[in-house]
Design a protein around this motif. Structure first.
Motif, PDB file in Angstrom:
ATOM      1  N   ARG A 196      64.587   7.441  61.836  1.00  0.00           N
ATOM      2  CA  ARG A 196      63.880   8.187  62.887  1.00  0.00           C
ATOM      3  C   ARG A 196      64.827   8.984  63.786  1.00  0.00           C
ATOM      4  NH1 ARG A 196      58.616   6.139  63.779  1.00  0.00           N
ATOM      5  NH2 ARG A 196      58.124   4.322  62.494  1.00  0.00           N
ATOM      6  N   LEU A 197      66.121   8.778  63.665  1.00  0.00           N
ATOM      7  CA  LEU A 197      67.080   9.431  64.548  1.00  0.00           C
ATOM      8  C   LEU A 197      67.397  10.834  64.037  1.00  0.00           C
ATOM      9  CD1 LEU A 197      69.557   6.484  65.231  1.00  0.00           C
ATOM     10  CD2 LEU A 197      68.118   7.628  66.930  1.00  0.00           C
ATOM     11  N   ASP A 198      66.777  11.853  64.627  1.00  0.00           N
ATOM     12  CA  ASP A 198      67.133  13.218  64.286  1.00  0.00           C
ATOM     13  C   ASP A 198      68.234  13.691  65.238  1.00  0.00           C
ATOM     14  OD1 ASP A 198      65.852  13.614  66.697  1.00  0.00           O
ATOM     15  OD2 ASP A 198      64.124  14.656  65.836  1.00  0.00           O
ATOM     16  N   GLY A 199      68.638  14.940  65.087  1.00  0.00           N
ATOM     17  CA  GLY A 199      69.736  15.451  65.899  1.00  0.00           C
ATOM     18  C   GLY A 199      69.471  15.370  67.388  1.00  0.00           C
ATOM     19  N   ALA A 200      68.244  15.713  67.807  1.00  0.00           N
ATOM     20  CA  ALA A 200      67.924  15.694  69.231  1.00  0.00           C
ATOM     21  C   ALA A 200      67.965  14.280  69.792  1.00  0.00           C
ATOM     22  CB  ALA A 200      66.545  16.309  69.464  1.00  0.00           C
ATOM     23  N   ALA A 201      67.457  13.312  69.014  1.00  0.00           N
ATOM     24  CA  ALA A 201      67.461  11.923  69.481  1.00  0.00           C
ATOM     25  C   ALA A 201      68.890  11.401  69.582  1.00  0.00           C
ATOM     26  CB  ALA A 201      66.643  11.049  68.534  1.00  0.00           C
ATOM     27  N   CYS A 202      69.729  11.767  68.614  1.00  0.00           N
ATOM     28  CA  CYS A 202      71.132  11.340  68.664  1.00  0.00           C
ATOM     29  C   CYS A 202      71.832  11.949  69.874  1.00  0.00           C
ATOM     30  CB  CYS A 202      71.856  11.749  67.382  1.00  0.00           C
ATOM     31  SG  CYS A 202      71.403  10.777  65.926  1.00  0.00           S
ATOM     32  N   ALA A 203      71.547  13.225  70.145  1.00  0.00           N
ATOM     33  CA  ALA A 203      72.170  13.888  71.291  1.00  0.00           C
ATOM     34  C   ALA A 203      71.769  13.204  72.598  1.00  0.00           C
ATOM     35  CB  ALA A 203      71.771  15.357  71.325  1.00  0.00           C
ATOM     36  N   LEU A 253      57.269  23.035  68.327  1.00  0.00           N
ATOM     37  CA  LEU A 253      56.782  22.075  69.321  1.00  0.00           C
ATOM     38  C   LEU A 253      57.629  20.813  69.349  1.00  0.00           C
ATOM     39  CD1 LEU A 253      52.912  22.463  68.865  1.00  0.00           C
ATOM     40  CD2 LEU A 253      54.295  23.222  70.808  1.00  0.00           C
ATOM     41  N   SER A 254      58.064  20.357  68.170  1.00  0.00           N
ATOM     42  CA  SER A 254      58.902  19.150  68.128  1.00  0.00           C
ATOM     43  C   SER A 254      60.246  19.402  68.804  1.00  0.00           C
ATOM     44  CB  SER A 254      59.099  18.684  66.685  1.00  0.00           C
ATOM     45  OG  SER A 254      59.905  19.588  65.958  1.00  0.00           O
ATOM     46  N   MET A 255      60.800  20.613  68.634  1.00  0.00           N
ATOM     47  CA  MET A 255      62.057  20.952  69.288  1.00  0.00           C
ATOM     48  C   MET A 255      61.870  21.096  70.803  1.00  0.00           C
ATOM     49  SD  MET A 255      64.433  20.950  67.005  1.00  0.00           S
ATOM     50  CE  MET A 255      63.501  19.553  66.375  1.00  0.00           C
ATOM     51  N   LEU A 315      69.461  25.781  77.720  1.00  0.00           N
ATOM     52  CA  LEU A 315      70.652  25.162  77.151  1.00  0.00           C
ATOM     53  C   LEU A 315      71.902  25.879  77.646  1.00  0.00           C
ATOM     54  CD1 LEU A 315      69.540  24.731  73.412  1.00  0.00           C
ATOM     55  CD2 LEU A 315      69.338  23.083  75.283  1.00  0.00           C
ATOM     56  N   PRO A 316      73.040  25.176  77.732  1.00  0.00           N
ATOM     57  CA  PRO A 316      74.282  25.841  78.138  1.00  0.00           C
ATOM     58  C   PRO A 316      74.678  26.898  77.113  1.00  0.00           C
ATOM     59  CG  PRO A 316      74.709  23.604  77.366  1.00  0.00           C
ATOM     60  CD  PRO A 316      73.221  23.736  77.482  1.00  0.00           C
ATOM     61  N   GLY A 317      75.230  27.990  77.599  1.00  0.00           N
ATOM     62  CA  GLY A 317      75.541  29.138  76.754  1.00  0.00           C
ATOM     63  C   GLY A 317      76.304  28.849  75.481  1.00  0.00           C
ATOM     64  N   PRO A 318      77.435  28.111  75.539  1.00  0.00           N
ATOM     65  CA  PRO A 318      78.221  27.888  74.326  1.00  0.00           C
ATOM     66  C   PRO A 318      77.454  27.192  73.214  1.00  0.00           C
ATOM     67  CG  PRO A 318      79.494  27.294  76.273  1.00  0.00           C
ATOM     68  CD  PRO A 318      78.086  27.539  76.729  1.00  0.00           C
ATOM     69  N   ALA A 319      76.512  26.318  73.563  1.00  0.00           N
ATOM     70  CA  ALA A 319      75.750  25.594  72.543  1.00  0.00           C
ATOM     71  C   ALA A 319      74.496  26.345  72.119  1.00  0.00           C
ATOM     72  CB  ALA A 319      75.352  24.210  73.067  1.00  0.00           C
ATOM     73  N   ARG A 320      74.021  27.258  73.001  1.00  0.00           N
ATOM     74  CA  ARG A 320      72.730  27.907  72.748  1.00  0.00           C
ATOM     75  C   ARG A 320      72.728  28.682  71.434  1.00  0.00           C
ATOM     76  NH1 ARG A 320      72.158  31.726  77.026  1.00  0.00           N
ATOM     77  NH2 ARG A 320      72.100  29.861  78.344  1.00  0.00           N
ATOM     78  N   PRO A 375      64.387  19.378  77.171  1.00  0.00           N
ATOM     79  CA  PRO A 375      64.956  18.971  78.468  1.00  0.00           C
ATOM     80  C   PRO A 375      66.064  17.930  78.337  1.00  0.00           C
ATOM     81  CG  PRO A 375      62.565  19.093  78.594  1.00  0.00           C
ATOM     82  CD  PRO A 375      62.916  19.233  77.150  1.00  0.00           C
ATOM     83  N   ALA A 376      65.820  16.903  77.495  1.00  0.00           N
ATOM     84  CA  ALA A 376      66.846  15.861  77.313  1.00  0.00           C
ATOM     85  C   ALA A 376      68.083  16.447  76.654  1.00  0.00           C
ATOM     86  CB  ALA A 376      66.277  14.716  76.483  1.00  0.00           C
ATOM     87  N   MET A 377      67.873  17.342  75.681  1.00  0.00           N
ATOM     88  CA  MET A 377      69.003  17.959  75.004  1.00  0.00           C
ATOM     89  C   MET A 377      69.834  18.786  75.980  1.00  0.00           C
ATOM     90  SD  MET A 377      69.036  20.735  71.874  1.00  0.00           S
ATOM     91  CE  MET A 377      67.942  19.736  70.884  1.00  0.00           C
ATOM     92  N   ALA A 378      69.159  19.575  76.827  1.00  0.00           N
ATOM     93  CA  ALA A 378      69.874  20.410  77.791  1.00  0.00           C
ATOM     94  C   ALA A 378      70.707  19.553  78.740  1.00  0.00           C
ATOM     95  CB  ALA A 378      68.877  21.267  78.579  1.00  0.00           C
TER      96      ALA A 378
END
Length: 301
Positions: free
Chosen positions: A134-141, A276-278, A246-251, A283-286
């Motif tokens: 269940r751990l996708d990239g956003a959840a890991c971040a 929608l999933s992204m 999101l911060p510029g370098p990662a955006r 907010p948590a990712m940012a």
């Protein structure tokens, strides 16, 4: 983990439609002696219980259910879970995590269900397999934030990292665009995650392999800019606007990743669902990316 649970072929297995009464009952029966040697050595002296026997059972079940499947490299698929388990054994992961590594792709890719896995190997191992899946990239971040991960989270994250590490070792067999997307995600999410979990060897190898792929790709192709996500229609435009948080370098890297994902989805509904999933995790990712932005701009030593 296997304590009190029926082993492969044991009582109660016939009740689950995902099981097979004909699968092998030991790693030795499946030719696992040599490939399992480093893993068995890592658990031989770990109390309580007979962990080598549990590891052999896990290998037997994995080999049975992955039989006939090949990786894109042409190798038998079973080589992947074994390699993940060996990576974790070298990192001194606990025996339940090593078992989960051998079994981690079964519920998603085969007819061996999570319920069957829980019946055969216990709730701890089944829980690790389920959580890692269940751990996708956003959840890991989101969990990279120090203190956000529990001990159970850390074990599942360690499994996820080892899975990504072996996939990066064999990334050359993927199409070039997928190599690029996977490598950018590795730089943005998985290398920082390895740093947060105090796994410097994982962090170093993940970063070096991903950077090599990105460098090779940038030398012969022009990567699309953020506007490229416009090819995703309304879903792409929505992601592009919301990504301003999101911060510029990662955006830019995330927009390129999403553009590639949207390009592979054939229907408007599928693209909308992906967007929608992204957005739900944005907010948590940012917050996580901004908190770790200084560390992400440095090349791992």
């Amino acid at each position: 983990p296997a304590k009190g649970a029926a082993g492969p072929g044991g009582p109660g297995n016939e009740r689950d439609a995902g099981m097979s009464a004909r699968r092998p009952v030991s790693g030795r029966d499946s030719g696992g002696d040599q490939v399992l040697a480093p893993i068995l050595a890592a658990v031989a002296a770990v109390p309580p219980g007979d962990w080598p026997a549990v590891i052999e059972q896990a290998y037997a079940v994995a080999a049975h259910w992955h039989r006939g499947r090949l990786r894109q490299s042409g190798e038998p698929y079973i080589t992947h879970p074994v390699a993940v388990a060996r990576i974790l054994a070298e990192a001194s992961a606990d025996p339940a995590v090593l078992c989960a590594a051998l079994l981690h792709d079964l519920p998603h890719d085969t007819g061996y269900t999570l319920a069957a896995l829980r019946s055969d190997f216990g709730a701890d191992i089944a829980g690790l397999v389920d959580q890692a899946a269940r751990l996708d990239g956003a959840a890991c971040a989101a969990l990279t934030d120090a203190g956000a991960a529990s001990d159970q989270d850390r074990r599942a994250l360690m499994l996820k990292l080892a899975d990504r590490l072996h996939n990066m070792r064999t990334v050359r067999y993927l199409p070039a665009d997928k190599q690029q997307r996977r490598s950018r995600e590795t730089i943005d999410v998985f290398a920082p995650l390895a740093r947060a979990l105090a796994l410097p060897a994982f962090e170093r190898e993940l970063a070096e392999r991903a950077e090599a792929v990105l460098a090779a790709g940038s030398s012969d192709t022009d990567r699309p800019g953020p506007a490229g996500i416009g090819g995703g229609g309304a879903a792409g435009l929505l992601l592009a606007v919301t990504a301003l948080t999101l911060p510029g370098p990662a955006r830019r890297r995330w927009l390129e990743e999403w553009a590639g994902e949207l390009g592979e989805l054939p229907t408007r509904r599928g693209r909308a669902r992906f967007a929608l999933s992204m957005l739900a995790g944005m907010p948590a990712m940012a917050m996580t990316l901004r908190k770790h932005r200084p560390a992400q701009t440095r090349r791992p030593r």
